[in-house]
Structures are given as structure tokens and as C-alpha cells.
Design a protein around this motif. Structure first.
Motif, PDB file in Angstrom:
ATOM      1  N   UNK A  68       0.813  -1.216   0.000  1.00 57.68           N
ATOM      2  CA  UNK A  68       0.000   0.000   0.000  1.00 57.68           C
ATOM      3  C   UNK A  68       0.846   1.264   0.000  1.00 57.68           C
ATOM      4  N   UNK A  69       2.169   1.151  -0.211  1.00 61.27           N
ATOM      5  CA  UNK A  69       3.048   2.313  -0.163  1.00 61.27           C
ATOM      6  C   UNK A  69       2.642   3.377  -1.180  1.00 61.27           C
ATOM      7  N   UNK A  70       2.329   2.968  -2.414  1.00 59.71           N
ATOM      8  CA  UNK A  70       1.941   3.947  -3.428  1.00 59.71           C
ATOM      9  C   UNK A  70       0.662   4.665  -3.012  1.00 59.71           C
ATOM     10  N   UNK A  71      -0.342   3.895  -2.593  1.00 57.71           N
ATOM     11  CA  UNK A  71      -1.607   4.507  -2.172  1.00 57.71           C
ATOM     12  C   UNK A  71      -1.396   5.451  -0.997  1.00 57.71           C
ATOM     13  N   UNK A  72      -0.661   4.998   0.021  1.00 54.74           N
ATOM     14  CA  UNK A  72      -0.456   5.819   1.209  1.00 54.74           C
ATOM     15  C   UNK A  72       0.327   7.091   0.889  1.00 54.74           C
ATOM     16  N   UNK A  73       1.316   6.977  -0.005  1.00 57.00           N
ATOM     17  CA  UNK A  73       2.120   8.144  -0.349  1.00 57.00           C
ATOM     18  C   UNK A  73       1.332   9.140  -1.179  1.00 57.00           C
ATOM     19  N   UNK A  74       0.562   8.644  -2.163  1.00 56.71           N
ATOM     20  CA  UNK A  74      -0.236   9.547  -2.982  1.00 56.71           C
ATOM     21  C   UNK A  74      -1.293  10.237  -2.125  1.00 56.71           C
ATOM     22  N   UNK A  75      -1.961   9.471  -1.266  1.00 58.09           N
ATOM     23  CA  UNK A  75      -2.979  10.069  -0.400  1.00 58.09           C
ATOM     24  C   UNK A  75      -2.353  11.068   0.572  1.00 58.09           C
ATOM     25  N   UNK A  76      -1.200  10.695   1.153  1.00 56.36           N
ATOM     26  CA  UNK A  76      -0.507  11.611   2.061  1.00 56.36           C
ATOM     27  C   UNK A  76      -0.081  12.879   1.327  1.00 56.36           C
ATOM     28  N   UNK A  77       0.382  12.730   0.086  1.00 50.48           N
ATOM     29  CA  UNK A  77       0.781  13.898  -0.699  1.00 50.48           C
ATOM     30  C   UNK A  77      -0.390  14.836  -0.922  1.00 50.48           C
ATOM     31  N   UNK A  78      -1.543  14.273  -1.285  1.00 49.65           N
ATOM     32  CA  UNK A  78      -2.726  15.107  -1.500  1.00 49.65           C
ATOM     33  C   UNK A  78      -3.149  15.810  -0.217  1.00 49.65           C
ATOM     34  N   UNK A  79      -3.095  15.093   0.918  1.00 48.56           N
ATOM     35  CA  UNK A  79      -3.476  15.704   2.186  1.00 48.56           C
ATOM     36  C   UNK A  79      -2.474  16.778   2.611  1.00 48.56           C
ATOM     37  N   UNK A  80      -1.189  16.479   2.483  1.00 48.29           N
ATOM     38  CA  UNK A  80      -0.161  17.444   2.882  1.00 48.29           C
ATOM     39  C   UNK A  80      -0.211  18.680   1.998  1.00 48.29           C
ATOM     40  N   UNK A  81      -0.387  18.469   0.685  1.00 48.79           N
ATOM     41  CA  UNK A  81      -0.378  19.595  -0.252  1.00 48.79           C
ATOM     42  C   UNK A  81      -1.671  20.401  -0.165  1.00 48.79           C
ATOM     43  N   UNK A  82      -2.801  19.725  -0.431  1.00 44.52           N
ATOM     44  CA  UNK A  82      -4.077  20.441  -0.553  1.00 44.52           C
ATOM     45  C   UNK A  82      -4.599  20.962   0.783  1.00 44.52           C
ATOM     46  N   UNK A  83      -4.141  20.376   1.887  1.00 43.64           N
ATOM     47  CA  UNK A  83      -4.593  20.847   3.190  1.00 43.64           C
ATOM     48  C   UNK A  83      -3.471  21.502   3.994  1.00 43.64           C
ATOM     49  N   UNK A  84      -2.330  20.790   4.137  1.00 41.61           N
ATOM     50  CA  UNK A  84      -1.238  21.328   4.936  1.00 41.61           C
ATOM     51  C   UNK A  84      -0.556  22.525   4.295  1.00 41.61           C
TER      52      UNK A  84
END
Length: 379
Positions: free
Chosen positions: A105-121
């Protein structure tokens, strides 16, 4: 005093870059790679030194990318920073994957984390920082929506669609589906780059940009052309020298992340968050600085451009690598994460469709980011 401070920062950057190269050369000569064979003390000290050195190189990348952004017109300046961060992200994920299929799940977790960090953080910090200093800031509405027009559908195709396909069991894709999705992301991102740097380049330019003419040249820019080219080449060389140690040391940090995921009882999504945080740090710093200087268009280009680059470049490369290594990747999000993604995309559209930015909008994005962090540890 400012000159001394600038010299100190430059000296510090060179120290970290040289240290990064030295660590990599020593590890290559000794043929050593961090792993289970190392004692806990050696593993902790080695990984901490490697991580801190890579972090110092990241800030050096930020500084040289900022120099390039000042020398080059938008969107080329921010594009350099975005592609640099993408190279770091891809190298880290490939090195983690090379250790085996311990974390599908590394790809999924990284892409989702990227979207959360970028679009929210990142967006939240930029809006709060810029709004607090400048009250209200404007940006090019068409440019922001151009990013979101691709980010929204591609992220849903990648992170939600696998939950509902019937060719495979679970939140996964068949190899042909993965190849199709990767090619689709790459093709659409290529078209976007042509539009961004070509016929619709004005969508991504600073709204307050004006022609910078030197009165001593009476409008003739020829005398400035050679020094500017020289400065661009010099800044590009320094950026590449700072970027390469990060990519080369990614193998060793990736092995530590892979081992930690396999041996510890930390949440699986934490690995993706660590990778995303390290990768996005230079862009986050660059976006915050731009917003504080009332360059909101540059901050928007950095934030949304990094999210799109992750989907448009990282996804195809990792999907291809996974198919070659016969790795099965878990892509679909769970119900809670899926809800966070929907909320993030909705709030992002509501924020950027206005064409203006203020503190309240930033607080809402930070609220979603804090909720994401909380759910990482308390799923």
C-alpha cells in the motif's frame, strides 16, 4: 548583516551537500546498506545522520530553486522545484519497493498523504501566512482551476475506482488496468505541461508581474542576457549538486523505512506520510515564503503543481516498476480516507474558485489536515 546571513546560509548549504556526497561515497566503498544485520544503535545513528543530511540538502534545493524562480519567468521557476521534488519522491518509493513487497500500500499511502499534505497542509499554511501578513491576496482563477480539473478526476480514478473494479479481488487493479491508468496520467500531464508552458502560460503568471527594464539599457535587454544565462546555469548546477545526494541516499533511507514498516507496530500509513513529508518539505517552504511575500500565484503554482506532478509522473513510474517486479499494489482507500479525499477536493474547489485567499480559508484546510494526522494514528 543581511550579506553575512546570506553567506552563512550558503555555507551551510554547501556543508550539507558535501556531507551528503561523503556519506554516499563511504557507504558505496564499504558496500554497506542499513538493515536487520545492524545493531539498534548503529541503525538509529546511521539513519538519523542520513535523514538530517538529506534534510539539509532539501533546504539547499529550496534555496537554489528560489534563485531559479527569480531568474526564470513563471511557470518555469516553480516547475523546476516541482520536478525536483518528484525525482526525490520516485527514488524513495522505488528504493522502498526494491526491498520487497512488504508494503503493497506504499503507493496509495504516499499519494494520499501527498494530497493531504499539499491540498490541506501546504495550502493551509500558505493561506494563513499570506492572509495574516497581507490580509487578502489574489491569484489567477483560471490557472488554479486548470490544476484542479486534473487533480480531482485523476485522484478519484487512482484512489477510489480500484474499490469498485471486478477484475481483481480487493482494492487493487489488474495489470492491464494499472498500465492503462499510468499511461492516462502520463498523457494528460504531458498535455497539461504543453498548455502550462505554451498557449495558456499567462494563466500561471503572477498577476502583478511587470516588465523589468533596466533604465541604463534604455529598454535593450541584450546586455543583461549573458549574465542572466550565466546565473541560470550556475543556479541549475548548484541545484543538481544538492538534489543528487538526496536521490542517491534514498536507497539507504528507503531500507530503513521498509524495515521500520516490517518490524514495528506503527500504522502502515505512516510510511507514506514520512516519504511525502520529506519530499514536500522544499515545496512547502517555497510556498510559504511566496505567500508571505504576497506572491500568491507562485504559492498556488507550487502547491497544486506538486500534487498534480505526483499523480502525473510518480504514479506511472511506480505502476510500471510494480508490474516489472510483479508487485501487487493496494490502491483503493478505506471509507474514512475516502471521505477525507472527497472533503478535501470539495473545499479546494470552493477555495480556489473565488480567486481570492484569506486566513479563514487557510484555517479550514488546516482543520482537514489535522483530522488526517489524527486518523493516521487513530484509524
Amino acid at each position: 548583516m543581511p550579506k553575512r546571513s546570506k553567506f552563512q546560509k550558503l555555507f551551510r548549504d554547501h556543508v550539507f551537500v558535501i556531507l551528503g556526497w561523503l556519506i554516499w561515497i563511504i557507504l558505496q566503498i564499504k558496500g554497506h546498506k542499513f538493515g536487520p544485520a545492524d545493531s539498534l544503535a548503529v541503525l538509529a545513528a546511521g539513519s538519523a545522520l542520513t535523514f538530517c543530511t538529506m534534510l539539509g540538502c532539501v533546504f539547499a534545493v529550496v534555496r537554489h530553486a528560489d534563485q531559479l524562480a527569480e531568474l526564470m519567468d513563471e511557470p518555469y521557476g516553480t516547475l523546476v522545484l516541482t520536478l525536483s521534488a518528484t525525482a526525490i519522491e520516485v527514488s524513495l518509493m522505488l528504493m522502498v519497493m526494491a526491498g520487497g513487497a512488504q508494503n503493497p500500500s506504499m503507493l496509495r499511502d504516499t499519494i494520499f498523504a501527498t494530497l493531504m499534505v499539499v491540498l490541506n497542509g501546504m495550502v493551509g499554511v500558505s493561506l494563513v501566512s499570506g492572509g495574516w501578513i497581507n490580509v487578502e491576496q489574489s491569484f489567477n482563477l483560471r490557472g488554479a482551476l486548470s490544476f484542479l480539473h486534473l487533480i480531482a478526476p485523476l485522484s478519484l480514478l487512482l484512489l477510489v475506482l480500484p474499490n469498485y473494479t471486478s477484475s481483481t479481488d480487493g482494492p487493487t487493479l489488474a495489470p492491464v488496468q494499472g498500465a492503462f491508468l499510468g499511461m492516462l496520467c502520463l498523457l494528460v500531464y504531458g498535455v497539461f505541461l504543453i498548455i502550462q508552458t505554451g498557449r495558456h502560460r499567462s494563466y500561471f503568471a503572477n498577476m502583478s508581474a511587470v516588465l523589468d527594464e533596466d533604465p541604463e539599457t534604455n529598454g535593450n535587454t541584450a546586455p543583461r542576457l549573458r549574465p542572466r544565462r550565466s546565473a541560470i546555469v550556475r543556479a541549475s548546477f548548484h541545484l543538481l549538486a544538492a538534489l543528487l545526494p538526496i536521490i542517491l541516499l534514498a536507497e539507504h533511507l528507503g531500507s530503513v523505512i521498509d524495515l521500520a514498516i516490517e518490524e514495528s507496530h506503527t500504522p502502515p500509513a505512516l510510511g507514506g506520510l514520512v516519504v511525502a513529508a520529506l519530499v514536500l518539505l522544499p515545496e512547502g517552504v517555497g510556498a510559504q515564503r511566496a505567500a508571505a511575500l504576497n506572491l500568491m500565484q507562485r504559492a498556488v503554482n507550487i502547491c497544486l503543481g506538486s500534487a498534480l506532478a505526483t499523480i502525473g509522473l510518480t504514479v506511472p513510474i511506480i505502476l510500471l516498476a510494480a508490474s516489472l517486479q510483479r508487485h501487487s499494489l493496494t490502491l483503493g482507500l478505506s471509507g474514512a480516507e475516502e471521505t477525507l479525499l472527497y472533503a478535501t477536493l470539495l473545499v479546494s474547489v470552493m477555495t480556489f474558485v473565488s480567486g481570492f485567499a484569506n486566513v479563514l480559508q487557510g484555517v479550514v484546510h488546516l482543520m482537514l489536515f489535522v483530522a488526517y494526522l489524527f486518523l493516521v494514528f487513530v484509524p
